[in-house]
Design an enzyme around this catalytic site. Sequence first.
Site, short mmCIF file in Angstrom:
data_model
loop_
_atom_site.label_atom_id
_atom_site.label_comp_id
_atom_site.label_asym_id
_atom_site.label_seq_id
_atom_site.Cartn_x
_atom_site.Cartn_y
_atom_site.Cartn_z
N ARG A 1 1.50 -8.52 24.56
CA ARG A 1 0.61 -8.56 25.73
C ARG A 1 1.24 -9.27 26.93
NH1 ARG A 1 -4.74 -10.06 22.49
NH2 ARG A 1 -5.00 -8.10 21.40
N HIS B 1 -19.23 -8.52 19.99
CA HIS B 1 -18.99 -9.83 20.61
C HIS B 1 -19.93 -9.99 21.81
CE1 HIS B 1 -15.65 -10.31 18.03
NE2 HIS B 1 -14.64 -10.20 18.87
N SER C 1 0.82 -1.22 0.00
CA SER C 1 0.00 0.00 0.00
C SER C 1 0.86 1.27 0.00
CB SER C 1 -0.89 0.03 1.26
OG SER C 1 -1.60 -1.15 1.39
N THR D 1 -14.74 -3.98 17.35
CA THR D 1 -13.75 -3.14 16.65
C THR D 1 -13.69 -1.73 17.24
OG1 THR D 1 -15.38 -2.63 14.95
CG2 THR D 1 -13.79 -4.37 14.44
N CYS E 1 -10.11 -8.56 22.15
CA CYS E 1 -11.49 -8.05 22.08
C CYS E 1 -12.48 -8.99 22.76
CB CYS E 1 -11.89 -7.81 20.63
SG CYS E 1 -11.49 -9.18 19.54
N ARG F 1 -17.25 -18.40 16.60
CA ARG F 1 -17.46 -17.35 15.59
C ARG F 1 -18.89 -17.47 15.08
NH1 ARG F 1 -14.13 -13.32 15.31
NH2 ARG F 1 -12.29 -14.52 14.73
N1 LIG Z 1 -10.52 -6.93 14.24
C1 LIG Z 1 -10.69 -6.86 15.56
O1 LIG Z 1 -11.81 -6.82 16.10
C2 LIG Z 1 -9.47 -6.78 16.48
C3 LIG Z 1 -9.70 -6.57 17.82
C4 LIG Z 1 -8.61 -6.46 18.69
C5 LIG Z 1 -7.33 -6.55 18.19
N2 LIG Z 1 -7.11 -6.79 16.87
C6 LIG Z 1 -5.73 -6.82 16.41
O2 LIG Z 1 -5.47 -5.65 15.63
C7 LIG Z 1 -4.53 -5.93 14.59
C8 LIG Z 1 -5.13 -5.57 13.24
O3 LIG Z 1 -6.27 -6.37 13.00
P1 LIG Z 1 -7.22 -6.15 11.73
O4 LIG Z 1 -8.42 -6.97 11.99
O5 LIG Z 1 -7.35 -4.70 11.46
O6 LIG Z 1 -6.31 -6.81 10.55
P2 LIG Z 1 -6.41 -6.55 8.96
O7 LIG Z 1 -7.74 -6.00 8.57
O8 LIG Z 1 -5.94 -7.80 8.33
O9 LIG Z 1 -5.32 -5.36 8.70
C9 LIG Z 1 -3.94 -5.63 8.81
C10 LIG Z 1 -3.10 -4.37 8.61
O10 LIG Z 1 -1.71 -4.73 8.74
C11 LIG Z 1 -1.00 -4.32 7.55
N3 LIG Z 1 0.05 -5.30 7.24
C12 LIG Z 1 -0.11 -6.60 6.89
N4 LIG Z 1 1.09 -7.15 6.62
C13 LIG Z 1 2.02 -6.18 6.79
C14 LIG Z 1 3.44 -6.12 6.64
N5 LIG Z 1 4.16 -7.19 6.29
N6 LIG Z 1 4.06 -4.94 6.91
C15 LIG Z 1 3.36 -3.84 7.30
N7 LIG Z 1 2.02 -3.84 7.43
C16 LIG Z 1 1.36 -5.00 7.19
C17 LIG Z 1 -2.05 -4.30 6.44
O11 LIG Z 1 -1.59 -3.47 5.39
P3 LIG Z 1 -2.02 -3.73 3.84
O12 LIG Z 1 -3.43 -3.27 3.71
O13 LIG Z 1 -1.07 -2.88 3.07
O14 LIG Z 1 -1.88 -5.19 3.59
C18 LIG Z 1 -3.25 -3.73 7.22
O15 LIG Z 1 -3.12 -2.33 7.32
C19 LIG Z 1 -4.18 -7.42 14.72
O16 LIG Z 1 -2.99 -7.54 15.43
C20 LIG Z 1 -5.37 -7.99 15.48
O17 LIG Z 1 -5.01 -9.14 16.22
C21 LIG Z 1 -8.16 -6.89 15.99
#
Ligand SMILES: NC(=O)c1ccc[n+]([C@@H]2O[C@H](COP(=O)([O-])OP(=O)(O)OC[C@H]3O[C@@H](n4cnc5c(N)ncnc54)[C@H](OP(=O)(O)O)[C@@H]3O)[C@@H](O)[C@H]2O)c1
Length: 365
Positions: free
Chosen positions: A122, A257, A40, A344, A162, A250
């Site tokens: 964590r 949740h 990106s 989220t 979460c 899920r």
């Molecule tokens: N979703 C939830 O409800 C939730 C709740 C609590 C915590 N989390 C945590 O929050 C984090 C993000 O979750 P998400 O659901 O937002 O994931 P996601 O939608 O898959 O987004 C992942 C992000 O990481 C970037 N990324 C992936 N590979 C990368 C790399 N090699 N180098 C640099 N950037 C990279 C992606 O960029 P590109 O778009 O460029 O690929 C994107 O911006 C995770 O650690 C997850 O465990 C999520």
Amino acid sequence: MSKIPVGILGATGMVGQNYISLLDGHPWFEVKYVAASARSAGKKYGDVMTGRWHLRKNCPSSVNDIIVEDANDITRAAQSAKQGNLAFVFSALEMEKNEILALESGYAAAGIPVVSNASANRWTDDVPMLIAEVNPDHADIIPAQQKSRGWNKGFIAVKPNCSIQSYMTPFWALIQAGYEIKRAVVSTMQAVSGAGYPGVPSLDIIDNVVPYIGGEEEKSELEPLKIFGKIENGKFNKASSPVISAHCNRVPVINGHTVTVSMEFSDKKPSVEQIKKIWTDFRALPQKLNLPMAPVQPIIVRDEPNRPQPGMDRDIDKGMAVTVGRIRPCNVFDIRFVGLSHNTVRGAAGGGILNAELLKSKGYL
Ligand SMILES: NC(=O)c1ccc[n+]([C@@H]2O[C@H](COP(=O)([O-])OP(=O)(O)OC[C@H]3O[C@@H](n4cnc5c(N)ncnc54)[C@H](OP(=O)(O)O)[C@@H]3O)[C@@H](O)[C@H]2O)c1
């Protein structure tokens, strides 16, 4: 007051988009730096997000022209910090654990504090895992963290998984009121947005329930013990209770949740009416400090027999309150109830923003 310039690592992901949206018009913080993978990087945020924006509220126009940086390029972030365009970053990266450990430490070592949603840090001994209403005092390990790592301004603070948000504040309110929770069985019904985008394939989840989410049961059982623990000699000494047995599922819900909980108390046992009053009256440091992202009432008690429901209750008070209901005696333990929180928002970006507000109020940012 001029706003504090902040960055989002993982700004293009599911959690990153929530950060962008929730920080739009924030009274203290302003998004000035966005970073994601090399795929990106180098393009305008608005262009990268065309066809990828998943929130009902439109992407704010203020971020459209910001060039997406490579989150792995810490030198670039350090330059921005030096120019006064970046005070700290929210980390919402989805990468291998070792890669996130290295990156978050790299930013902190470069003098850029990291407020993280990722799970990698964590369980790091000197990293606080914060729920602002529950353990705000854990932030006070930060000076010891900086000293032992030789970091000047940078540090790492994280938020928990979460899946635990819907029962942690209710548990804490009861513990604060003098009721020790000995053990609990929690069954989660977790929304698909918790898996990021594209997440769970539609053919796996429509008309279905998936009774397994890798790693979630361990997190749901163990993270509460660090959060309820105490700082001793620059490290966290874990609490020994409640002992939790978690079942994580899920379900075909987009956001929110839900959890069903059966809990057993030690000697002193509150009645249903006492619990309702404790939860309704509960207020904590974020409410006392009037932090912008804090819910006015952290725990909302519903008396209707069919609430809470994700479709009706997840967005209450900016998506930051936990809603509970069906509080009743349990035939096996003492009391059972249903909890709900927005995964989220409260469980990810909103919780991260509230943690940053807390850290700012405490003088760490
Ligand atoms: N979703 C939830 O409800 C939730 C709740 C609590 C915590 N989390 C945590 O929050 C984090 C993000 O979750 P998400 O659901 O937002 O994931 P996601 O939608 O898959 O987004 C992942 C992000 O990481 C970037 N990324 C992936 N590979 C990368 C790399 N090699 N180098 C640099 N950037 C990279 C992606 O960029 P590109 O778009 O460029 O690929 C994107 O911006 C995770 O650690 C997850 O465990 C999520």
